[in-house]
Design a protein around this motif. Structure first.
Motif, short mmCIF file in Angstrom:
data_model
loop_
_atom_site.label_atom_id
_atom_site.label_comp_id
_atom_site.label_asym_id
_atom_site.label_seq_id
_atom_site.Cartn_x
_atom_site.Cartn_y
_atom_site.Cartn_z
N VAL A 92 0.82 -1.21 0.00
CA VAL A 92 0.00 0.00 0.00
C VAL A 92 0.86 1.26 0.00
CG1 VAL A 92 -1.65 1.35 1.35
CG2 VAL A 92 -1.96 -1.13 1.10
N LEU A 93 1.77 1.39 0.94
CA LEU A 93 2.58 2.59 1.06
C LEU A 93 3.45 2.80 -0.18
CD1 LEU A 93 3.64 5.03 2.63
CD2 LEU A 93 5.21 3.49 3.83
N ASP A 94 4.07 1.73 -0.64
CA ASP A 94 4.95 1.85 -1.82
C ASP A 94 4.15 2.28 -3.04
OD1 ASP A 94 7.01 1.00 -0.23
OD2 ASP A 94 6.98 -1.07 -0.95
N GLN A 95 2.97 1.69 -3.20
CA GLN A 95 2.16 2.02 -4.37
C GLN A 95 1.67 3.46 -4.35
OE1 GLN A 95 -1.68 0.31 -6.83
NE2 GLN A 95 -0.86 -0.86 -5.16
N LEU A 96 1.13 3.90 -3.22
CA LEU A 96 0.61 5.26 -3.14
C LEU A 96 1.75 6.29 -3.24
CD1 LEU A 96 -2.12 4.85 -0.38
CD2 LEU A 96 -2.48 5.23 -2.82
N THR A 97 2.90 6.00 -2.66
CA THR A 97 4.04 6.91 -2.79
C THR A 97 4.45 7.03 -4.25
OG1 THR A 97 4.84 6.34 -0.58
CG2 THR A 97 6.43 7.33 -2.08
N TYR A 98 4.48 5.92 -4.95
CA TYR A 98 4.82 5.93 -6.37
C TYR A 98 3.82 6.76 -7.18
CZ TYR A 98 5.24 4.12 -11.15
OH TYR A 98 5.36 4.00 -12.50
N GLU A 119 -3.81 7.26 8.07
CA GLU A 119 -4.23 7.44 9.46
C GLU A 119 -5.66 7.95 9.54
OE1 GLU A 119 -2.78 9.81 13.50
OE2 GLU A 119 -1.52 9.80 11.71
N ARG A 120 -6.02 8.85 8.62
CA ARG A 120 -7.39 9.39 8.61
C ARG A 120 -8.41 8.27 8.38
NH1 ARG A 120 -7.73 15.04 7.47
NH2 ARG A 120 -10.00 14.75 7.48
N PHE A 121 -8.03 7.27 7.58
CA PHE A 121 -8.93 6.17 7.29
C PHE A 121 -8.69 4.96 8.19
CE2 PHE A 121 -9.64 8.26 3.13
CZ PHE A 121 -11.03 8.18 3.08
N GLY A 122 -7.84 5.10 9.20
CA GLY A 122 -7.58 4.00 10.11
C GLY A 122 -6.82 2.85 9.49
N LEU A 123 -5.96 3.14 8.53
CA LEU A 123 -5.22 2.10 7.81
C LEU A 123 -3.71 2.19 8.01
CD1 LEU A 123 -7.07 2.07 4.34
CD2 LEU A 123 -7.30 0.43 6.21
N LYS A 133 -4.37 -8.23 -0.14
CA LYS A 133 -4.66 -8.77 1.18
C LYS A 133 -5.73 -7.95 1.92
CE LYS A 133 -1.65 -12.14 1.09
NZ LYS A 133 -2.09 -13.56 1.11
N LEU A 134 -6.06 -6.79 1.40
CA LEU A 134 -7.04 -5.92 2.05
C LEU A 134 -8.46 -6.33 1.68
CD1 LEU A 134 -5.43 -2.41 1.39
CD2 LEU A 134 -5.12 -3.87 3.39
N SER A 135 -9.39 -6.00 2.55
CA SER A 135 -10.80 -6.20 2.22
C SER A 135 -11.18 -5.25 1.09
CB SER A 135 -11.67 -5.91 3.44
OG SER A 135 -11.61 -4.53 3.77
N VAL A 142 -7.97 2.92 -0.11
CA VAL A 142 -6.67 3.17 -0.73
C VAL A 142 -6.84 3.88 -2.06
CG1 VAL A 142 -4.60 2.07 -1.71
CG2 VAL A 142 -5.55 1.24 0.45
N GLN A 143 -7.85 3.47 -2.84
CA GLN A 143 -8.10 4.13 -4.12
C GLN A 143 -8.50 5.59 -3.92
OE1 GLN A 143 -8.20 2.14 -7.40
NE2 GLN A 143 -7.62 4.24 -7.86
#
Length: 297
Positions: A92-98, A119-123, A133-135, A142-143
Motif C-alpha cells: 500500500v505505502l509503496d504504491q501510493l508513494t509511487y 491514518e485518517r482512514f484507520g489504515l 490482502k485488504l478487504s 486506498v483508491q
C-alpha cells in the motif's frame, strides 16, 4: 481561497449506433460538491472519462476556468475511476508513494501525505500489506487516497462511497469538505441518494445520456409540483371525488394530494371540517428520491 470552475458544454459520445452521452452540459463551481446521479447506463461514467480525456469526445467541450481544458489541467485533477486501478501485488505505502511521485510530488512529500491519509482512514497499520490482502472496503479507501493525496485542483470521483462502512463514509465526507473549503470543485457520482442529498450543494441528474435536471436540492424541489398531506379523523377516500384537486395516494385517513385549482383549497378544508376532525394539513417537502423518480420517469 481560490475558486475554480469546471464546465461541461454539449458533450456527446457514441458507441457504434448507440448514443451514450447526448449534449450533456453542466458546471461544477469551486467550493461546492456536485452530485452526479442517474441509473445504470445513464452516461455518468462515460461523461467523467471524457472530462478526464480518457475517452475522445464526439462533440462538445470541457473548459477549466473559462478555457479549453489541457493535459496539464487534467494532471491537477484527482480522479477516482469506476474500475479501480491498483496493483494488487504491491504494498500500500509503496504504491501510493509511487503514484504521488508520478503526480509530481517528491518521495518524502508523497510518503508523508500517504501516511496522513492512511491514518485518517484507520489504515496506518496496513501500510506494508499488499493491496490484494485488504478487504474490498479497505481497497476502496486506498483508491480514494490515491485521488486525494496530491492536494488536487479539482476532484472527479466515480462512486467513491461504494463499499464503505459508515465510519469510512464520515472520514471521506470530512476530507471532501476540507477540499471544498479550499475552493476546489468536487464532482462525484453515487447511487446513494440519501447521501447525495445530505452532502451536495448541487445536483446533475442524467437519464439516457441527457441532463434531465440540474441545480440545488432546493431548486429542484421548488421546480416540482406542490403537494400536501391531509390527515383526517376518518377515511379520506371521499377526497377523490372533489373538483380542483388531484389525489396521488390515500392510505386510510391520510391522503397525498395536489391542487389543480388553488380555489379548491378552502373548499377542501371546509368539506373536511364538516365531515369530522382535520388532524393535519401540511405541505410535503419531497425527498431527493421522489424528485429523481419524477425527472427520470
Amino acid at each position: 481561497m481560490s475558486s475554480e470552475l469546471l464546465e461541461v458544454d454539449g458533450l456527446r459520445r457514441t458507441f457504434g449506433d448507440v448514443v451514450a452521452v447526448d449534449g450533456v452540459s453542466f458546471t461544477v463551481p469551486g467550493g461546492q460538491m456536485t452530485g452526479f446521479v442517474g441509473g445504470n447506463g445513464a452516461g455518468k461514467t462515460t461523461t467523467m472519462r471524457m472530462i478526464m480525456g480518457l475517452l475522445a469526445t464526439h462533440g462538445g467541450e470541457v473548459r477549466w476556468n473559462g478555457s479549453p481544458i489541457t493535459t496539464l489541467d487534467r494532471r491537477r485533477i484527482g480522479y477516482m475511476p469506476e474500475e479501480r486501478g491498483l496493483y494488487p501485488k504491491q504494498k500500500v505505502l509503496d504504491q501510493l508513494t509511487y503514484l504521488g511521485e508520478l503526480s509530481g510530488m517528491t518521495a518524502a512529500a508523497a510518503r508523508a501525505s500517504v501516511m496522513e491519509h492512511l491514518e485518517r482512514f484507520g489504515l496506518e497499520d496496513r501500510s506494508t500489506e499488499r493491496v490484494e490482502k485488504l478487504s474490498l472496503g479497505n481497497q476502496q479507501r486506498v483508491q480514494i487516497i490515491a485521488a486525494l493525496m496530491t492536494q488536487p485542483d479539482a476532484l472527479i470521483l466515480d462512486e467513491p462511497f461504494s463499499g464503505l462502512d459508515p465510519h469510512a463514509v464520515d472520514s471521506m465526507v470530512d476530507l471532501l469538505r476540507e477540499h471544498t473549503s479550499r475552493g476546489i470543485p468536487v464532482l462525484f457520482s453515487s447511487h446513494q441518494l440519501d447521501l447525495v442529498e445530505r452532502l451536495c450543494d448541487r445536483l446533475v441528474v442524467l437519464a439516457k445520456g441527457r441532463v434531465v435536471a440540474a441545480g440545488s436540492v432546493g431548486e429542484l424541489r421548488s421546480a416540482g409540483p406542490v403537494r400536501y398531506r391531509l390527515t383526517l379523523g376518518g377515511d379520506a377516500g371521499w377526497l377523490r371525488d372533489l373538483a380542483g384537486i388531484h389525489v396521488h395516494d390515500v392510505d386510510g385517513s391520510t391522503a397525498l394530494l395536489e391542487f389543480t385549482n388553488e380555489a379548491a383549497r378552502p373548499a377542501l378544508l371546509t368539506a373536511a371540517a364538516e365531515r369530522g376532525d382535520v388532524l393535519d394539513f401540511a405541505r410535503q417537502v419531497p425527498a431527493l428520491s421522489e424528485i429523481y423518480r419524477e425527472v427520470t420517469s
